[in-house]
Design a protein around this motif. Structure first.
Motif, mmCIF file in Angstrom:
data_model
loop_
_atom_site.group_PDB
_atom_site.id
_atom_site.type_symbol
_atom_site.label_atom_id
_atom_site.label_comp_id
_atom_site.label_asym_id
_atom_site.label_seq_id
_atom_site.Cartn_x
_atom_site.Cartn_y
_atom_site.Cartn_z
ATOM 1 N N LEU A 24 63.510 15.041 6.488
ATOM 2 C CA LEU A 24 62.989 14.241 5.900
ATOM 3 C C LEU A 24 63.571 13.981 3.741
ATOM 4 O O LEU A 24 62.463 13.731 3.086
ATOM 5 C CB LEU A 24 61.460 13.799 5.694
ATOM 6 N N ASP B 62 56.200 10.316 4.806
ATOM 7 C CA ASP B 62 56.227 10.053 6.087
ATOM 8 C C ASP B 62 56.402 11.795 6.539
ATOM 9 O O ASP B 62 55.566 12.081 7.452
ATOM 10 C CB ASP B 62 57.924 10.189 6.516
ATOM 11 N N GLY B 63 56.629 13.491 5.690
ATOM 12 C CA GLY B 63 56.868 14.650 5.591
ATOM 13 C C GLY B 63 55.277 14.471 5.938
ATOM 14 O O GLY B 63 54.689 15.254 7.152
ATOM 15 N N ILE C 168 59.437 20.819 9.212
ATOM 16 C CA ILE C 168 59.110 19.584 8.402
ATOM 17 C C ILE C 168 60.183 19.304 6.812
ATOM 18 O O ILE C 168 59.002 20.390 6.458
ATOM 19 C CB ILE C 168 58.769 18.763 7.908
ATOM 20 N N CYS C 169 61.651 19.798 6.534
ATOM 21 C CA CYS C 169 61.798 19.372 5.094
ATOM 22 C C CYS C 169 61.669 18.487 4.632
ATOM 23 O O CYS C 169 62.006 16.892 4.619
ATOM 24 C CB CYS C 169 63.515 19.412 5.293
ATOM 25 N N GLY C 170 61.227 18.117 3.709
ATOM 26 C CA GLY C 170 60.303 17.468 2.982
ATOM 27 C C GLY C 170 58.565 16.739 3.556
ATOM 28 O O GLY C 170 58.318 15.657 3.458
ATOM 29 N N VAL C 171 58.381 17.807 3.996
ATOM 30 C CA VAL C 171 56.775 17.833 3.728
ATOM 31 C C VAL C 171 56.130 17.213 2.937
ATOM 32 O O VAL C 171 54.642 16.149 3.399
ATOM 33 C CB VAL C 171 56.400 18.809 4.319
ATOM 34 N N SER D 58 59.916 22.771 0.599
ATOM 35 C CA SER D 58 59.478 22.216 -0.792
ATOM 36 C C SER D 58 60.263 22.185 -2.025
ATOM 37 O O SER D 58 60.588 24.172 -0.874
ATOM 38 C CB SER D 58 58.370 22.163 -1.038
ATOM 39 N N GLY E 140 55.922 23.480 6.550
ATOM 40 C CA GLY E 140 56.606 22.462 5.439
ATOM 41 C C GLY E 140 57.322 22.965 4.864
ATOM 42 O O GLY E 140 56.948 24.102 3.899
ATOM 43 N N TYR F 99 62.595 18.480 11.613
ATOM 44 C CA TYR F 99 62.523 16.954 11.240
ATOM 45 C C TYR F 99 63.008 17.116 9.058
ATOM 46 O O TYR F 99 62.569 17.718 9.108
ATOM 47 C CB TYR F 99 60.997 16.884 10.912
#
Length: 320
Positions: free
Chosen positions: A80, A13-14, A6-9, A32, A30, A78
């Protein structure tokens, strides 16, 4: 065990998506920009900070993106990440375009480069549609972006479609309409309203300064919207989907509902401030989620009045 990146965890939404995927039995990583320095406060609030593997990655740097993909070898990615405020995009148009458009392009190109069958989800935005009058936007509605943020999201959307068609990538965009939760940052007007209402209910004498309260938005509940993201990547074929409630309310109605929930009259506290009006703003925003209901079996359970009540309650609980 499936692996998700998950990019932008660290965002709203993340964090909710990370929790959902962990519950589905995924191993979750994730990213950051600086994982060492980030507090990941939203993951802490959801009680999952220790269950998510965290990596530093700069999406505007192709080498950084490729490294994180090769190291973690995810089944699903993902995206985000990127500057997420429409208002701020007018002040930082270059950073907005780079973080959203170049970031998305680097992820797509890195996935293509690895040659792995990675499924890719891109966070699209209803802002891409621009002003569509009273019509509800669906997947065939043309884009007419009216902010630097919307321009960047539109470019990212077409990059995803291009990589899907040109290279056969399992790449999808969810065109999400506004979605709220207690994890919304303070700079978003909905959270600004909820926070002010909670303080006023506790005795604060302040006034709430707002811009154009006549705008209409299709507001959903963020924890439900991440379920749609997940469902999009579980389909047989990659495709794009509008995710919305199908109902619009004015910002004034949102304000009324917030003050009503604490037994106060909004007109005693709200002041219109012309300086808060945006250079260009959408008068009405409403989505048609029929395709998501038919293909994904997804439908929004919560509408604006429920969402306001839950956000005010969460704010009051956290203040106690």
């Amino acid at each position: 065990m499936k692996k998700a990146l998950i990019c932008g965890v660290s965002g709203q939404d993340g964090a909710y998506l990370a929790k959902l995927l962990l519950n589905e039995g995924y191993s979750v990583c994730g990213t950051s920009r600086d994982a060492q320095m980030s507090s990941f406060q939203n993951l802490v609030r959801l009680g999952i900070r220790d269950q998510v593997k965290l990596e530093s990655a700069a999406l505007t740097d192709f080498r950084s993106v490729l490294q994180v993909l090769k190291k973690n070898q995810p089944d699903e990615v993902y995206n985000l990440a990127g500057q997420s405020s429409v208002g701020l995009s007018f002040e930082q148009p270059v950073e907005t375009l780079e973080s959203i458009s170049i970031g998305t392009l680097n992820l797509l190109e890195a996935i293509r480069f690895t040659g792995e069958p990675i499924k890719f989800y891109n966070a699209g935005s209803s802002e891409c549609f621009g002003d569509i009058g009273t019509e509800a936007a669906d997947e065939t509605t043309p884009f007419r972006p009216r902010s630097p943020y919307a321009v960047a999201k539109s470019a990212a959307f077409w990059q995803v479609a291009n990589y899907r068609e040109a290279y056969g990538l399992f790449a999808c965009s969810g065109i999400l309409f506004n979605h709220e939760s207690p994890l919304r940052p303070q700079r978003f007007v909905t959270q600004k309203i909820v926070a002010a209402v909670s303080r006023i209910a506790q005795g604060s004498q302040e006034k709430l300064y707002l811009g154009n309260v006549d705008i209409k938005r299709d507001w959903g509940w963020a924890p439900e919207y991440v379920e749609a993201m997940y469902k999009i990547l579980q389909q047989e074929e990659p495709d794009d989907y509008v995710i919305a409630t199908g109902e619009s309310y004015t910002l004034e109605e949102f304000v009324v509902a917030a003050f009503d929930s604490v037994g106060l009259d909004w007109q005693d506290y709200v002041i219109t401030d012309r300086s808060l009006f945006r250079p260009t703003d959408l008068a009405i925003s409403r989505g048609n989620p029929a395709k998501a209901k038919e293909k994904l079996g997804w439908q929004a359970q919560y509408k604006m009045p429920d969402i306001v009540r839950m956000m005010v309650q969460a704010k009051q609980d956290s203040a106690q």
